[in-house]
Design a protein around this motif. Structure first.
Motif, PDB file in Angstrom:
ATOM      1  N   ARG A 126       0.734  -1.078  -0.100  1.00 21.51           N
ATOM      2  CA  ARG A 126      -0.219   0.014  -0.020  1.00 21.51           C
ATOM      3  C   ARG A 126       0.858   1.042  -0.082  1.00 21.51           C
ATOM      4  NH1 ARG A 126      -5.278  -1.250   2.158  1.00 21.51           N
ATOM      5  NH2 ARG A 126      -5.916  -3.231   1.267  1.00 21.51           N
ATOM      6  N   LEU A 127       1.925   1.214   0.835  1.00 23.90           N
ATOM      7  CA  LEU A 127       2.790   2.558   0.999  1.00 23.90           C
ATOM      8  C   LEU A 127       3.444   2.554  -0.379  1.00 23.90           C
ATOM      9  CD1 LEU A 127       4.599   1.937   4.431  1.00 23.90           C
ATOM     10  CD2 LEU A 127       2.281   3.359   3.858  1.00 23.90           C
ATOM     11  N   ARG A 128       3.942   1.668  -1.072  1.00 22.11           N
ATOM     12  CA  ARG A 128       4.677   1.964  -2.229  1.00 22.11           C
ATOM     13  C   ARG A 128       3.561   2.322  -3.320  1.00 22.11           C
ATOM     14  NH1 ARG A 128       8.449  -3.687  -2.178  1.00 22.11           N
ATOM     15  NH2 ARG A 128      10.249  -2.660  -0.867  1.00 22.11           N
ATOM     16  N   ALA A 129       2.354   1.714  -3.167  1.00 19.42           N
ATOM     17  CA  ALA A 129       1.619   2.317  -4.452  1.00 19.42           C
ATOM     18  C   ALA A 129       1.040   3.806  -4.200  1.00 19.42           C
ATOM     19  CB  ALA A 129       0.408   1.314  -4.335  1.00 19.42           C
ATOM     20  N   LEU A 130       1.093   4.001  -2.861  1.00 14.70           N
ATOM     21  CA  LEU A 130       0.759   5.676  -2.410  1.00 14.70           C
ATOM     22  C   LEU A 130       1.764   6.652  -2.968  1.00 14.70           C
ATOM     23  CD1 LEU A 130      -0.923   5.210   1.076  1.00 14.70           C
ATOM     24  CD2 LEU A 130      -2.175   6.088  -1.319  1.00 14.70           C
ATOM     25  N   LEU A 131       2.940   6.041  -2.764  1.00  9.96           N
ATOM     26  CA  LEU A 131       4.195   7.070  -3.160  1.00  9.96           C
ATOM     27  C   LEU A 131       4.366   6.959  -4.594  1.00  9.96           C
ATOM     28  CD1 LEU A 131       6.501   5.730  -0.228  1.00  9.96           C
ATOM     29  CD2 LEU A 131       5.623   7.817  -0.552  1.00  9.96           C
ATOM     30  N   ARG A 132       4.180   5.961  -5.395  1.00  2.00           N
ATOM     31  CA  ARG A 132       4.082   5.982  -6.729  1.00  2.00           C
ATOM     32  C   ARG A 132       3.158   6.987  -7.131  1.00  2.00           C
ATOM     33  NH1 ARG A 132       4.444   0.244  -6.583  1.00  2.00           N
ATOM     34  NH2 ARG A 132       2.343   0.205  -7.045  1.00  2.00           N
ATOM     35  N   ARG A 133       2.004   7.006  -6.632  1.00  2.90           N
ATOM     36  CA  ARG A 133       0.977   8.025  -7.172  1.00  2.90           C
ATOM     37  C   ARG A 133       1.411   9.386  -6.812  1.00  2.90           C
ATOM     38  NH1 ARG A 133      -3.717   5.269  -4.149  1.00  2.90           N
ATOM     39  NH2 ARG A 133      -4.631   7.076  -4.264  1.00  2.90           N
ATOM     40  N   SER A 134       1.904   9.585  -5.540  1.00  3.04           N
ATOM     41  CA  SER A 134       2.399  11.031  -5.181  1.00  3.04           C
ATOM     42  C   SER A 134       3.365  11.317  -6.142  1.00  3.04           C
ATOM     43  CB  SER A 134       2.914  10.667  -3.850  1.00  3.04           C
ATOM     44  OG  SER A 134       3.412  12.072  -3.330  1.00  3.04           O
ATOM     45  N   ALA A 135       4.413  10.336  -6.400  1.00  6.86           N
ATOM     46  CA  ALA A 135       5.493  11.034  -7.370  1.00  6.86           C
ATOM     47  C   ALA A 135       4.897  11.474  -8.665  1.00  6.86           C
ATOM     48  CB  ALA A 135       6.729   9.744  -7.594  1.00  6.86           C
ATOM     49  N   ARG A 136       3.948  10.733  -9.528  1.00 10.80           N
ATOM     50  CA  ARG A 136       3.444  10.948 -10.578  1.00 10.80           C
ATOM     51  C   ARG A 136       2.895  12.547 -10.489  1.00 10.80           C
ATOM     52  NH1 ARG A 136       1.690   5.554 -10.977  1.00 10.80           N
ATOM     53  NH2 ARG A 136      -0.298   6.167 -10.341  1.00 10.80           N
ATOM     54  N   ARG A 137       2.339  13.018  -9.266  1.00  9.93           N
ATOM     55  CA  ARG A 137       1.839  14.205  -9.239  1.00  9.93           C
ATOM     56  C   ARG A 137       2.584  15.334  -9.319  1.00  9.93           C
ATOM     57  NH1 ARG A 137      -0.935  13.075  -3.120  1.00  9.93           N
ATOM     58  NH2 ARG A 137      -2.327  11.390  -3.909  1.00  9.93           N
ATOM     59  N   ASP A 138       3.960  15.196  -9.330  1.00  4.49           N
ATOM     60  CA  ASP A 138       5.084  16.025  -9.504  1.00  4.49           C
ATOM     61  C   ASP A 138       5.529  16.111 -10.975  1.00  4.49           C
ATOM     62  OD1 ASP A 138       5.056  16.413  -6.688  1.00  4.49           O
ATOM     63  OD2 ASP A 138       6.260  14.674  -6.274  1.00  4.49           O
ATOM     64  N   ALA A 139       5.035  15.322 -11.647  1.00  2.95           N
ATOM     65  CA  ALA A 139       5.286  15.338 -13.049  1.00  2.95           C
ATOM     66  C   ALA A 139       4.834  16.547 -13.816  1.00  2.95           C
ATOM     67  CB  ALA A 139       4.539  14.315 -13.918  1.00  2.95           C
ATOM     68  N   PRO A 140       5.439  16.906 -14.937  1.00  2.00           N
ATOM     69  CA  PRO A 140       5.140  18.079 -15.599  1.00  2.00           C
ATOM     70  C   PRO A 140       3.444  18.348 -15.664  1.00  2.00           C
ATOM     71  CG  PRO A 140       6.687  17.141 -16.785  1.00  2.00           C
ATOM     72  CD  PRO A 140       6.393  16.211 -15.812  1.00  2.00           C
ATOM     73  N   ARG A 141       3.030  19.622 -15.841  1.00  2.00           N
ATOM     74  CA  ARG A 141       1.396  19.933 -15.780  1.00  2.00           C
ATOM     75  C   ARG A 141       1.007  19.095 -17.257  1.00  2.00           C
ATOM     76  NH1 ARG A 141      -1.452  25.748 -15.471  1.00  2.00           N
ATOM     77  NH2 ARG A 141      -3.541  25.116 -15.641  1.00  2.00           N
ATOM     78  N   GLU A 142      -0.098  18.550 -17.192  1.00  3.92           N
ATOM     79  CA  GLU A 142      -0.715  17.937 -17.995  1.00  3.92           C
ATOM     80  C   GLU A 142      -2.409  18.176 -17.851  1.00  3.92           C
ATOM     81  OE1 GLU A 142      -1.345  13.372 -19.897  1.00  3.92           O
ATOM     82  OE2 GLU A 142      -0.452  13.426 -18.086  1.00  3.92           O
ATOM     83  N   VAL A 143      -3.188  18.399 -18.929  1.00  2.86           N
ATOM     84  CA  VAL A 143      -4.590  18.523 -18.936  1.00  2.86           C
ATOM     85  C   VAL A 143      -5.085  17.402 -19.765  1.00  2.86           C
ATOM     86  CG1 VAL A 143      -6.342  19.963 -19.717  1.00  2.86           C
ATOM     87  CG2 VAL A 143      -4.279  20.835 -18.766  1.00  2.86           C
ATOM     88  N   LEU A 144      -5.883  16.528 -19.004  1.00  2.33           N
ATOM     89  CA  LEU A 144      -6.510  15.512 -19.595  1.00  2.33           C
ATOM     90  C   LEU A 144      -7.957  15.929 -19.922  1.00  2.33           C
ATOM     91  CD1 LEU A 144      -5.599  12.517 -17.223  1.00  2.33           C
ATOM     92  CD2 LEU A 144      -4.563  12.936 -19.346  1.00  2.33           C
ATOM     93  N   ARG A 145      -8.154  15.401 -21.012  1.00  2.00           N
ATOM     94  CA  ARG A 145      -9.526  15.738 -21.552  1.00  2.00           C
ATOM     95  C   ARG A 145     -10.172  14.401 -22.107  1.00  2.00           C
ATOM     96  NH1 ARG A 145      -6.908  20.355 -23.165  1.00  2.00           N
ATOM     97  NH2 ARG A 145      -8.044  22.324 -22.387  1.00  2.00           N
ATOM     98  N   ALA A 146     -11.437  13.978 -21.570  1.00  2.00           N
ATOM     99  CA  ALA A 146     -12.171  12.789 -21.830  1.00  2.00           C
ATOM    100  C   ALA A 146     -13.698  13.144 -22.002  1.00  2.00           C
ATOM    101  CB  ALA A 146     -12.001  11.622 -20.843  1.00  2.00           C
ATOM    102  N   GLY A 147     -13.972  13.409 -22.915  1.00  7.05           N
ATOM    103  CA  GLY A 147     -15.471  13.969 -23.283  1.00  7.05           C
ATOM    104  C   GLY A 147     -15.642  15.322 -22.555  1.00  7.05           C
ATOM    105  N   VAL A 148     -16.726  15.148 -21.521  1.00  5.24           N
ATOM    106  CA  VAL A 148     -17.022  16.531 -20.793  1.00  5.24           C
ATOM    107  C   VAL A 148     -16.165  16.556 -19.386  1.00  5.24           C
ATOM    108  CG1 VAL A 148     -19.498  16.345 -21.591  1.00  5.24           C
ATOM    109  CG2 VAL A 148     -18.942  15.002 -19.482  1.00  5.24           C
ATOM    110  N   VAL A 149     -15.294  15.648 -19.210  1.00  2.00           N
ATOM    111  CA  VAL A 149     -14.487  15.623 -18.177  1.00  2.00           C
ATOM    112  C   VAL A 149     -13.112  16.310 -18.558  1.00  2.00           C
ATOM    113  CG1 VAL A 149     -13.167  14.363 -16.326  1.00  2.00           C
ATOM    114  CG2 VAL A 149     -15.316  13.691 -17.055  1.00  2.00           C
ATOM    115  N   THR A 150     -12.679  17.394 -17.982  1.00  2.00           N
ATOM    116  CA  THR A 150     -11.202  17.946 -18.077  1.00  2.00           C
ATOM    117  C   THR A 150     -10.518  17.825 -16.659  1.00  2.00           C
ATOM    118  OG1 THR A 150     -12.221  19.603 -19.718  1.00  2.00           O
ATOM    119  CG2 THR A 150     -10.145  20.092 -18.621  1.00  2.00           C
ATOM    120  N   ILE A 151      -9.320  17.415 -16.722  1.00  2.00           N
ATOM    121  CA  ILE A 151      -8.585  17.199 -15.478  1.00  2.00           C
ATOM    122  C   ILE A 151      -7.232  18.035 -15.587  1.00  2.00           C
ATOM    123  CG2 ILE A 151      -7.569  15.645 -13.751  1.00  2.00           C
ATOM    124  CD1 ILE A 151      -9.397  13.505 -15.226  1.00  2.00           C
ATOM    125  N   ASP A 152      -6.898  18.855 -14.627  1.00  2.00           N
ATOM    126  CA  ASP A 152      -5.654  19.470 -14.775  1.00  2.00           C
ATOM    127  C   ASP A 152      -4.760  18.875 -13.649  1.00  2.00           C
ATOM    128  OD1 ASP A 152      -3.452  21.322 -13.950  1.00  2.00           O
ATOM    129  OD2 ASP A 152      -4.554  22.970 -14.427  1.00  2.00           O
TER     130      ASP A 152
END
Length: 243
Positions: A126-152
């Motif tokens: 669990r800890l390793r999975a959480l830290l992997r996700r946390s590390a991805r948050r520090d990646a360069p800014r990306e905007v995901l668009r999927a239909g009506v959903v937009t994610i910064d």
């Protein structure tokens, strides 16, 4: 709360990840600490809610493990208190093991939830999975668009048809996972491995609870969902189509 606690927003996970363990059961805290240190973590512990803010400011951990039942404070209230300032993952520990506690914990801003007795290898996963996700948050800014959903991803904001929605950390990470795999069926096993670091055991309903809460915040009708569909016996399909 100590002076400077408002400076707790740091991004990069340290080379040797730092863990703050808040647990009033001293023997359990010693066992968990020894195991995590052997697994490559730096670990600090405290046994009361009153120590948490100062410990966060002093040690700047990458992840917080927080027991729900503490002698002087409610772990859920501590989670709500530190969440606006602490940007790292929060893993809740509890002896209760009830679905209701998980729902409340995720509402409070927790990223994951683990019932006692704690199995060391499950905790590590669990800890390793959480830290992997946390590390991805520090990646360069990306905007995901999927239909009506937009994610910064950098600002951790999501919109549905131009309207911003308020998501917990766990809900946001789940939405990012779905939006990055739009049009693909994600099995419960895939979701569990990605979000919790362990395979689906056939019984754990934690991911289903998160999907239900996310679907409601997306404005999707649970009786006839359009954005986030259930695939019977398999998992879920994110379409991005308007509800």
């Amino acid at each position: 709360m100590s002076e400077g606690v408002g400076l707790l927003r740091w991004s990069a996970v340290h080379a040797q990840p730092r863990i703050l363990l808040v647990e009033d059961d001293a023997p359990l805290a010693r066992i968990v600490t020894r195991f995590l240190v052997r697994s490559g973590f730096e670990v600090w512990t405290c046994g009361t809610g009153a120590e948490v803010d100062d410990a966060l400011a002093a040690h700047r951990p990458d992840l917080l493990i927080l027991d729900i039942m503490l002698p002087d404070d409610d772990g859920l209230e501590i989670c709500r208190r530190v969440r606006p300032e602490f940007d790292g993952p929060i893993l809740m520990l509890t002896a209760r093991g009830e679905d209701l506690d998980e729902v409340v914990g995720l509402d409070a801003g927790a990223d994951d939830y683990l019932a006692k007795p704690v199995r060391p290898q499950v905790l590590l996963a669990r800890l390793r999975a959480l830290l992997r996700r946390s590390a991805r948050r520090d990646a360069p800014r990306e905007v995901l668009r999927a239909g009506v959903v937009t994610i910064d991803t950098a600002r951790r904001r999501a919109q549905v048809a131009g309207q911003e929605i308020q998501l917990t950390t766990a809900e946001f990470d789940l939405l990012v996972l779905f939006a990055s795999r739009v049009g693909q069926v994600l099995t419960r096993d895939e979701l569990h491995r990605e979000l919790r670091g362990v395979p689906f055991d056939g019984l754990d309903r934690s991911v289903d609870l998160r999907v239900s809460r996310l679907r409601r915040k997306l404005g999707d009708d649970s009786r006839c969902p359009q954005l986030l569909k259930s695939v019977r016996g398999t998992g879920y399909l994110f379409t991005g189509d308007p509800p």
